[in-house]
Scaffold this motif. Structure first.
Motif, PDB file in Angstrom:
ATOM      1  N   VAL A 217      37.028  -2.926  56.632  1.00 45.00           N
ATOM      2  CA  VAL A 217      37.446  -3.307  57.979  1.00 45.00           C
ATOM      3  C   VAL A 217      36.803  -4.638  58.307  1.00 45.00           C
ATOM      4  O   VAL A 217      35.579  -4.742  58.398  1.00 45.00           O
ATOM      5  CB  VAL A 217      37.031  -2.250  59.020  1.00 45.00           C
ATOM      6  CG1 VAL A 217      37.445  -2.704  60.413  1.00 45.00           C
ATOM      7  CG2 VAL A 217      37.635  -0.899  58.694  1.00 45.00           C
ATOM      8  N   GLU A 218      37.618  -5.656  58.450  1.00 43.84           N
ATOM      9  CA  GLU A 218      37.088  -6.991  58.748  1.00 43.84           C
ATOM     10  C   GLU A 218      37.860  -7.538  59.936  1.00 43.84           C
ATOM     11  O   GLU A 218      39.052  -7.819  59.840  1.00 43.84           O
ATOM     12  CB  GLU A 218      37.232  -7.914  57.536  1.00 43.84           C
ATOM     13  CG  GLU A 218      36.581  -9.266  57.735  1.00 43.84           C
ATOM     14  CD  GLU A 218      36.499 -10.064  56.443  1.00 43.84           C
ATOM     15  OE1 GLU A 218      35.955 -11.177  56.488  1.00 43.84           O
ATOM     16  OE2 GLU A 218      36.982  -9.584  55.401  1.00 43.84           O
TER      17      GLU A 218
ATOM     18  N   THR B 158      36.786  -2.519  71.270  1.00 40.81           N
ATOM     19  CA  THR B 158      36.835  -3.830  70.634  1.00 40.81           C
ATOM     20  C   THR B 158      37.619  -3.701  69.329  1.00 40.81           C
ATOM     21  O   THR B 158      37.963  -2.592  68.889  1.00 40.81           O
ATOM     22  CB  THR B 158      35.428  -4.355  70.333  1.00 40.81           C
ATOM     23  OG1 THR B 158      34.810  -3.498  69.358  1.00 40.81           O
ATOM     24  CG2 THR B 158      34.572  -4.390  71.596  1.00 40.81           C
ATOM     25  N   ALA B 159      37.873  -4.821  68.693  1.00 34.23           N
ATOM     26  CA  ALA B 159      38.664  -4.806  67.458  1.00 34.23           C
ATOM     27  C   ALA B 159      37.995  -3.977  66.370  1.00 34.23           C
ATOM     28  O   ALA B 159      38.643  -3.169  65.696  1.00 34.23           O
ATOM     29  CB  ALA B 159      38.883  -6.242  66.978  1.00 34.23           C
ATOM     30  N   ILE B 160      36.678  -4.160  66.179  1.00 31.81           N
ATOM     31  CA  ILE B 160      35.987  -3.403  65.125  1.00 31.81           C
ATOM     32  C   ILE B 160      35.984  -1.914  65.446  1.00 31.81           C
ATOM     33  O   ILE B 160      36.082  -1.068  64.552  1.00 31.81           O
ATOM     34  CB  ILE B 160      34.548  -3.940  64.915  1.00 31.81           C
ATOM     35  CG1 ILE B 160      33.902  -3.312  63.664  1.00 31.81           C
ATOM     36  CG2 ILE B 160      33.678  -3.696  66.132  1.00 31.81           C
ATOM     37  CD1 ILE B 160      34.506  -3.732  62.380  1.00 31.81           C
ATOM     38  N   GLN B 161      35.921  -1.577  66.734  1.00 31.32           N
ATOM     39  CA  GLN B 161      35.940  -0.160  67.132  1.00 31.32           C
ATOM     40  C   GLN B 161      37.315   0.463  66.932  1.00 31.32           C
ATOM     41  O   GLN B 161      37.442   1.565  66.383  1.00 31.32           O
ATOM     42  CB  GLN B 161      35.496  -0.034  68.590  1.00 31.32           C
ATOM     43  CG  GLN B 161      34.040  -0.381  68.822  1.00 31.32           C
ATOM     44  CD  GLN B 161      33.714  -0.672  70.271  1.00 31.32           C
ATOM     45  OE1 GLN B 161      34.587  -0.599  71.145  1.00 31.32           O
ATOM     46  NE2 GLN B 161      32.470  -1.037  70.554  1.00 31.32           N
ATOM     47  N   SER B 162      38.348  -0.237  67.373  1.00 28.78           N
ATOM     48  CA  SER B 162      39.698   0.330  67.269  1.00 28.78           C
ATOM     49  C   SER B 162      40.146   0.478  65.821  1.00 28.78           C
ATOM     50  O   SER B 162      40.953   1.360  65.495  1.00 28.78           O
ATOM     51  CB  SER B 162      40.702  -0.547  68.037  1.00 28.78           C
ATOM     52  OG  SER B 162      40.742  -1.852  67.503  1.00 28.78           O
TER      53      SER B 162
ATOM     54  N   ILE C  83      33.323   3.434  54.905  1.00 32.52           N
ATOM     55  CA  ILE C  83      33.774   2.180  55.520  1.00 32.52           C
ATOM     56  C   ILE C  83      32.846   1.036  55.125  1.00 32.52           C
ATOM     57  O   ILE C  83      31.621   1.194  55.104  1.00 32.52           O
ATOM     58  CB  ILE C  83      33.804   2.295  57.059  1.00 32.52           C
ATOM     59  CG1 ILE C  83      34.909   3.253  57.514  1.00 32.52           C
ATOM     60  CG2 ILE C  83      33.993   0.930  57.725  1.00 32.52           C
ATOM     61  CD1 ILE C  83      34.943   3.479  59.018  1.00 32.52           C
ATOM     62  N   MET C  84      33.447  -0.113  54.822  1.00 29.83           N
ATOM     63  CA  MET C  84      32.692  -1.349  54.735  1.00 29.83           C
ATOM     64  C   MET C  84      33.193  -2.243  55.866  1.00 29.83           C
ATOM     65  O   MET C  84      34.325  -2.741  55.823  1.00 29.83           O
ATOM     66  CB  MET C  84      32.873  -2.052  53.392  1.00 29.83           C
ATOM     67  CG  MET C  84      32.074  -3.349  53.311  1.00 29.83           C
ATOM     68  SD  MET C  84      31.850  -3.948  51.620  1.00 29.83           S
ATOM     69  CE  MET C  84      33.532  -4.341  51.185  1.00 29.83           C
ATOM     70  N   GLY C  85      32.364  -2.415  56.893  1.00 33.89           N
ATOM     71  CA  GLY C  85      32.771  -3.168  58.065  1.00 33.89           C
ATOM     72  C   GLY C  85      32.115  -4.533  58.120  1.00 33.89           C
ATOM     73  O   GLY C  85      30.897  -4.642  58.000  1.00 33.89           O
ATOM     74  N   ILE C  86      32.915  -5.558  58.307  1.00 35.12           N
ATOM     75  CA  ILE C  86      32.421  -6.928  58.428  1.00 35.12           C
ATOM     76  C   ILE C  86      32.797  -7.435  59.811  1.00 35.12           C
ATOM     77  O   ILE C  86      33.975  -7.538  60.144  1.00 35.12           O
ATOM     78  CB  ILE C  86      33.030  -7.866  57.360  1.00 35.12           C
ATOM     79  CG1 ILE C  86      32.898  -7.243  55.963  1.00 35.12           C
ATOM     80  CG2 ILE C  86      32.364  -9.236  57.423  1.00 35.12           C
ATOM     81  CD1 ILE C  86      31.487  -7.037  55.494  1.00 35.12           C
ATOM     82  N   ALA C  87      31.799  -7.711  60.621  1.00 36.28           N
ATOM     83  CA  ALA C  87      32.063  -8.194  61.980  1.00 36.28           C
ATOM     84  C   ALA C  87      30.848  -8.931  62.508  1.00 36.28           C
ATOM     85  O   ALA C  87      29.698  -8.604  62.178  1.00 36.28           O
ATOM     86  CB  ALA C  87      32.397  -7.027  62.904  1.00 36.28           C
ATOM     87  N   CYS C  88      31.098  -9.944  63.327  1.00 33.79           N
ATOM     88  CA  CYS C  88      30.018 -10.768  63.877  1.00 33.79           C
ATOM     89  C   CYS C  88      29.217 -10.002  64.928  1.00 33.79           C
ATOM     90  O   CYS C  88      29.637  -8.959  65.430  1.00 33.79           O
ATOM     91  CB  CYS C  88      30.586 -12.039  64.507  1.00 33.79           C
ATOM     92  SG  CYS C  88      31.293 -13.177  63.304  1.00 33.79           S
TER      93      CYS C  88
END
Length: 377
Positions: free
Chosen positions: A207-208, A25-29, A41-46
Motif C-alpha cells: 500500500v503506497e 486518510t488515503a493510507i487508512q482507506s 501489509i507493506m505500507g509506504i506513506a509520509c
C-alpha cells in the motif's frame, strides 16, 4: 471515505467521533480493508498521513472479535517503534481508540525505571507497544512473553534500520509465533527495507499512498545560502519575524542541537533540544512545553523528531541540511498537515549545496531562493 464505510465497529467509531475523525486518510482507506481480511501489509506513506490508525484500528477490531477473558491476559498485538516518544504517542492513540472497549494497552521503553512498566504489563494487556531494547531486556528477565501475539506491526521501519535495530528486530522475531499477521510501515523505501520485508512478510499487499518524492503542495519551501558561522544569526532573524509561529528546527547531531538551543536561550528565545542523550523526563518535558506553547521552538535530531506529532506545526527549519533527499521530504512533511499551510526553510552552506540539487531532482520542484542580511550570493 468515512470510517463507517470501512466497516469499523460502533465502539471504535464512537471513540473516533470524539476525536473528530470523520473521513479516513488515503493510507487508512487503503490499508484497513486489507488488514481486516488478515493480509500482511507493506505500507509506504509520509509522516502525518495517519499510519497509526491505519494499523491500530483493524487490530483493535479483530481483537474485539476474539473472546477476551480475565485480567491476567497476554498481548495479542505487538507494535514495535524506534523511539520512546513514538512508542508513547502510538499507545496514547490506541488508548483513545479503545476507550469504549475492554481492550488494554501499555507502552514499554527504555530511559526510565522498568518497575512501573512491568507492573502495568503484569496486570494483563492486549496490545503492547515497545521499543526494541527495553522489550528484549524484559524478555531476557522472563517478565514479558510474546507467545500469544497474533498481530505484529513494525512502525517507522526505515528509521529502525537507520538506528541499527536490525539485529534486535531479528531477535524479537524469534520470540513471535510463526502464524501471525504482520504489517510493516515506512516513510521511505530503500533497498534495505525491501530486503527486510521479504524476510518479515508473507505474500504482503503493498500500500503506497504517496511517492517518496511527493511534497505537500501547501508547504512553502524556501532556501537560504549562508555561511556555517552565520546560521545562528539567520535563525534569530527568521524566528524574530513572527513571535507566534511554532517551529521545529533540525540539527544533524545531538551536540549541535544542544549548542543551537543554548545560543537561542541566551538570546531570549525560549526553546528546548530533544535527542537520544536526553533523559526520558527531559524529553517528555520538552515535548510538553512545545505542545502547550510554553516554548515555540524545539531543536531536534532526525531520530528524536520521529516522536514529535504537532497538528498545527507552522514552520520547519533545516538548520543543518539532511544527508539524503528522502530525509528532507520526511522532515518538511511535519508541517502543512490536515489541509493547513506550512513553511519549510533550509539553511545551506556551499559545502551542502549538492543535497539541494538532489532534493530538487527528487521532488521535481525548485526551492525558492531567499536573500537575507547574513546570506551570501
Amino acid at each position: 471515505m468515512t470510517f463507517k464505510d470501512l466497516s469499523i465497529s460502533e465502539p471504535i467509531l464512537k471513540a473516533l467521533q470524539l476525536k473528530k475523525y470523520d473521513s479516513a486518510t488515503a493510507i487508512q482507506s487503503k490499508s484497513i480493508p486489507i488488514a481486516l481480511k488478515g493480509n500482511d501489509i507493506m505500507g509506504i506513506a509520509c509522516t502525518g498521513t495517519g499510519k497509526t490508525a491505519a494499523f491500530a484500528l483493524p487490530i483493535i477490531q479483530q481483537i474485539l472479535s476474539l473472546t477476551i477473558k480475565g485480567s491476567q491476559r497476554s498481548p495479542l498485538a505487538l507494535v514495535l517503534a524506534p523511539t520512546r516518544e513514538l512508542a508513547i504517542q502510538i499507545e496514547e492513540s490506541i488508548r483513545d481508540y479503545t476507550q469504549f472497549t475492554n481492550i488494554k494497552s501499555c507502552a514499554i521503553f527504555g530511559g526510565v525505571n522498568q518497575h512501573q512498566q512491568v507492573r502495568q504489563f503484569s496486570k494483563g494487556i492486549d496490545i503492547l507497544v515497545a521499543t526494541p531494547g527495553r522489550l528484549l531486556d524484559l524478555i531476557s528477565q522472563d517478565l514479558v512473553s510474546l507467545d500469544t501475539v497474533k498481530y505484529f506491526v513494525l512502525d517507522e521501519a526505515d528509521r529502525m534500520l537507520d538506528m541499527g535495530f536490525i539485529h534486535d528486530i531479528k531477535h524479537i522475531l524469534s520470540f513471535l509465533p510463526q502464524q501471525r499477521q504482520t504489517m510493516l510501515f515506512s516513510a521511505t523505501m530503500p533497498s534495505s527495507i525491501n530486503k527486510l520485508s521479504k524476510a518479515l512478510l508473507r505474500n504482503p499487499v503493498r500500500v503506497e499512498t504517496t511517492p517518496e518524492s511527493s511534497v505537500v503542495e501547501s508547504i512553502c519551501q524556501q532556501l537560504y545560502f549562508v555561511e556555517k558561522a552565520e546560521k545562528v544569526d539567520l535563525l534569530m532573524q527568521v524566528l524574530g519575524t513572527d513571535q507566534s509561529n511554532t517551529t521545529l528546527v533540525f540539527a544533524r547531531t545531538k551536540y549541535g542541537a544542544d549548542k543551537i538551543a543554548r545560543k537561542l536561550n541566551k538570546r531570549g528565545i525560549k526553546c528546548d533540544a530533544i535527542h537520544g542523550n536526553k533523559s526520558q523526563n527531559a524529553r517528555q518535558k520538552a515535548l510538553t512545553n512545545f505542545k502547550t506553547h510554553r516554548t515555540r521552538v524545539i531543536i531536534a535530531t532526525d531520530i528524536a523528531a520521529r516522536g514529535i506529532d504537532i497538528s498545527d506545526l507552522q514552520t520547519v527549519i533545516n538548520f543543518d541540511m539532511p544527508d539524503a533527499a528522502e530525509t528532507y521530504v520526511h522532515r518538511i512533511g511535519r508541517t502543512g498537515r490536515a489541509g493547513c499551510s506550512g513553511t519549510a526553510l533550509s539553511f545551506c552552506t556551499q559545502a551542502e549545496s549538492k543535497i539541494v540539487r538532489d532534493i530538487q531532482k527528487l521532488t521535481g520542484r525548485k526551492l525558492q531562493r531567499m536573500q537575507s542580511s547574513v546570506s551570501f550570493k
